[in-house]
Design a protein around this motif. Sequence first.
Motif, mmCIF file in Angstrom:
data_model
loop_
_atom_site.group_PDB
_atom_site.id
_atom_site.type_symbol
_atom_site.label_atom_id
_atom_site.label_comp_id
_atom_site.label_asym_id
_atom_site.label_seq_id
_atom_site.Cartn_x
_atom_site.Cartn_y
_atom_site.Cartn_z
ATOM 1 N N ALA B 40 36.521 72.868 64.345
ATOM 2 C CA ALA B 40 36.800 70.977 65.391
ATOM 3 C C ALA B 40 35.255 70.404 64.439
ATOM 4 O O ALA B 40 35.845 69.839 64.156
ATOM 5 C CB ALA B 40 36.189 71.877 66.476
ATOM 6 N N GLY B 44 38.357 69.254 61.909
ATOM 7 C CA GLY B 44 39.079 68.233 63.703
ATOM 8 C C GLY B 44 38.184 66.830 63.618
ATOM 9 O O GLY B 44 38.321 66.037 64.350
ATOM 10 N N GLY B 45 37.282 67.016 62.524
ATOM 11 C CA GLY B 45 35.991 65.916 62.897
ATOM 12 C C GLY B 45 35.392 65.546 64.608
ATOM 13 O O GLY B 45 35.744 64.360 64.861
ATOM 14 N N LEU B 46 35.311 66.833 65.404
ATOM 15 C CA LEU B 46 34.758 66.238 66.234
ATOM 16 C C LEU B 46 33.219 65.552 66.170
ATOM 17 O O LEU B 46 33.801 64.311 67.484
ATOM 18 C CB LEU B 46 33.787 68.224 67.162
ATOM 19 C CG LEU B 46 33.879 67.982 68.305
ATOM 20 C CD1 LEU B 46 34.662 68.156 69.208
ATOM 21 C CD2 LEU B 46 32.569 68.006 69.053
ATOM 22 N N GLU B 48 33.006 62.823 64.608
ATOM 23 C CA GLU B 48 33.545 60.970 64.022
ATOM 24 C C GLU B 48 34.417 60.937 65.142
ATOM 25 O O GLU B 48 34.307 59.251 64.840
ATOM 26 C CB GLU B 48 34.402 61.901 62.696
ATOM 27 C CG GLU B 48 33.450 61.692 60.990
ATOM 28 C CD GLU B 48 32.714 63.402 61.448
ATOM 29 O OE1 GLU B 48 34.244 64.388 60.971
ATOM 30 O OE2 GLU B 48 32.069 63.858 61.448
ATOM 31 N N TYR B 49 34.809 61.615 65.985
ATOM 32 C CA TYR B 49 35.902 61.335 66.674
ATOM 33 C C TYR B 49 34.969 59.817 68.042
ATOM 34 O O TYR B 49 33.730 59.782 67.733
ATOM 35 C CB TYR B 49 35.437 61.921 68.258
ATOM 36 C CG TYR B 49 37.202 62.524 67.426
ATOM 37 C CD1 TYR B 49 37.353 63.070 66.444
ATOM 38 C CD2 TYR B 49 38.073 63.029 69.295
ATOM 39 C CE1 TYR B 49 38.794 63.442 66.650
ATOM 40 C CE2 TYR B 49 39.775 63.521 68.777
ATOM 41 C CZ TYR B 49 39.954 63.544 67.266
ATOM 42 O OH TYR B 49 41.226 64.470 67.282
ATOM 43 N N ALA B 56 39.115 68.097 69.636
ATOM 44 C CA ALA B 56 39.266 68.467 68.483
ATOM 45 C C ALA B 56 39.352 70.393 67.830
ATOM 46 O O ALA B 56 39.755 70.691 66.887
ATOM 47 C CB ALA B 56 38.275 67.919 67.569
ATOM 48 N N LEU B 59 42.076 71.443 69.517
ATOM 49 C CA LEU B 59 43.804 71.571 68.977
ATOM 50 C C LEU B 59 43.958 72.649 67.561
ATOM 51 O O LEU B 59 44.853 73.076 67.919
ATOM 52 C CB LEU B 59 42.949 70.283 67.622
ATOM 53 C CG LEU B 59 44.665 69.460 66.031
ATOM 54 C CD1 LEU B 59 45.505 69.260 67.133
ATOM 55 C CD2 LEU B 59 43.634 69.116 65.666
ATOM 56 N N TYR B 60 43.278 73.700 67.648
ATOM 57 C CA TYR B 60 43.291 74.034 66.914
ATOM 58 C C TYR B 60 42.773 76.162 67.695
ATOM 59 O O TYR B 60 42.910 77.402 67.269
ATOM 60 C CB TYR B 60 42.137 74.957 65.421
ATOM 61 C CG TYR B 60 41.645 73.147 64.758
ATOM 62 C CD1 TYR B 60 42.716 73.311 63.364
ATOM 63 C CD2 TYR B 60 41.283 72.767 64.821
ATOM 64 C CE1 TYR B 60 42.527 72.810 62.712
ATOM 65 C CE2 TYR B 60 41.302 71.844 64.083
ATOM 66 C CZ TYR B 60 41.888 71.415 62.695
ATOM 67 O OH TYR B 60 41.771 70.527 61.950
#
Lengths: 314, 246
Positions: B40, B44-46, B48-49, B56, B59-60
């Motif tokens: 994440a 997923g760039g949690l 940076e969102y 993020a 998603l996985y």
Amino acid sequence: MITVENLSKHFGPKVAVKNLSFELKKGEVLGFLGPNGAGKSTTMRMITGYLPPTAGKITVGKADVVDSPVEAKAKIGYLPENAPLYSELTVQGFLNFIGELRGLSGADRDKAVSRSMDLCHLQGVRHQSVDTLSKGFRHRTCFAQALISDPEVLVMDEPTDGLDPNQKHEVRALIRRMGEEKAIIFSTHILEEVEAACSRAIIISGGEVVANGTPDQLKKKAKGAGQIRFQVAGIPASATKSDLEGLASVSSVDVNLEEENMLRGVVVPKEGQSARASEDIFKYVSSKNGLLQELAVLEGRLDDVFREITETSV
Amino acid sequence: MNSTARHIWTITKKELRSYFSTPLAWVLIVVFLLLSQGFAFMFGGLLEYQNASLAAFFLYIPWIFMVFAPAVGMRLWSEEHRLGTMELLMTMPISPWHAIVGKFLAASVIIFISLLLTFPAWITINWLGDPDNGIVFAGYIAAFLVGITFLAVTGVISALTRSMVVSFIVALFICMGMIMSGWPNIVSELDNWIGGLGQKVSQLSVLTHYNELTKGIVVSTDIIFFLSVIGFCLYLTAVILKTKRA
């Protein structure tokens, strides 16, 4: 307590148990004998509800094992072959688990667990994890498991397997003692066990009952059972032999050793006249003023019976 | 407690004890946390969102559970077969259903604890921004449902074999198939091949229903999908256990 009627089990084309019927009452200890692969374990697994029978009917108490398995299973304590255990649990944890599955809880459960640990001498290892136990202790833990609910019926698949001679002796004594108020069925390869603990034995071979009776009745089926071993001295041997053969109750005489004034051998009596024949021999020898050095009615040996019966039927 | 609930609870308790008395459960939970958080935050760039959400992270989740759930569930029945304790368990005065449900619940508790322990991520986004916690909650429900669905699938496989490794690998592949059949690339590929096929197949995919739920749209059909797959798997387990004995 247990009624087995025309029980059969097929595994694909292989017939493991064929048309087996027997009955077991309270207060009886039934020894289940047979060579490996005779169908002993399969039969026990069907009685305990683990395997469904292909045909036939098993009733435990009033409960049919197939139609009302939970009622039937509640009456049976079962020691499976090889004493399986959950390796991650402690001895006490394992017994608690089994106790709860058998409907015990709280103080009742603790009492039952403690009682069965006492019976099987497990108090010393109660907090030990099952996978650190020696084979004898593992076996006893599984044995204790079967006793927790103080069941009316005990089914044990080779209960003395893997125990040392002292433990074997103890288990047999325990079985005999419990057999007074329970119905017990156990399988074994060890024939002395049958004599030591059973009130009745069934020999199965190829999935069928080949003999059923008390250990004494079975022993009489041995070749040589009821024959009379004797040794006479002080009277001429050759005359003695022909005179003994002439007795009404005697069918033949096998001589092992013959000297001038001494005769040793075995008398084969006529069917069912063993007691009569030994009396006749005694009277004959004393009437001739001979010296009877030995006179013994031979008992059959259970392993002879076992071998004769199971070898011929395979 | 009636006797059914008591028996199920006895089995669940014992299974949980088995899980936590060996390092297995601890190791699995730690690995799950590392993977789910690592993915994440890194891929997923949690952070940076631009919007505060756990998208993020979620998603996985199906991909991680694809490995995690078979690892948790592989021992459920394989272990019983291997130790021979099946014979003990099945000769107890309980219904096989008690054991099936009890074991499934115990493994579900592991999934539940694992998800619960991801709470730092939730605290982080609440601290940094103002997420829609309803959507986060829906996401967690979806994640839990995917996890226990994969567990139920693993249960079926482990009832078939005494080898934990075999049950792990086979279950992993089946779970992968249940995700892939809803993966956009595969769906469009199938659609190209036979028109409409991809869409139909994706309706049977875990991923499709999971994505719907994580959007925050809690539709009963998606939940019913998961529950019926679970129910079917538990039923199948019962059938396998019965036929294995016969």
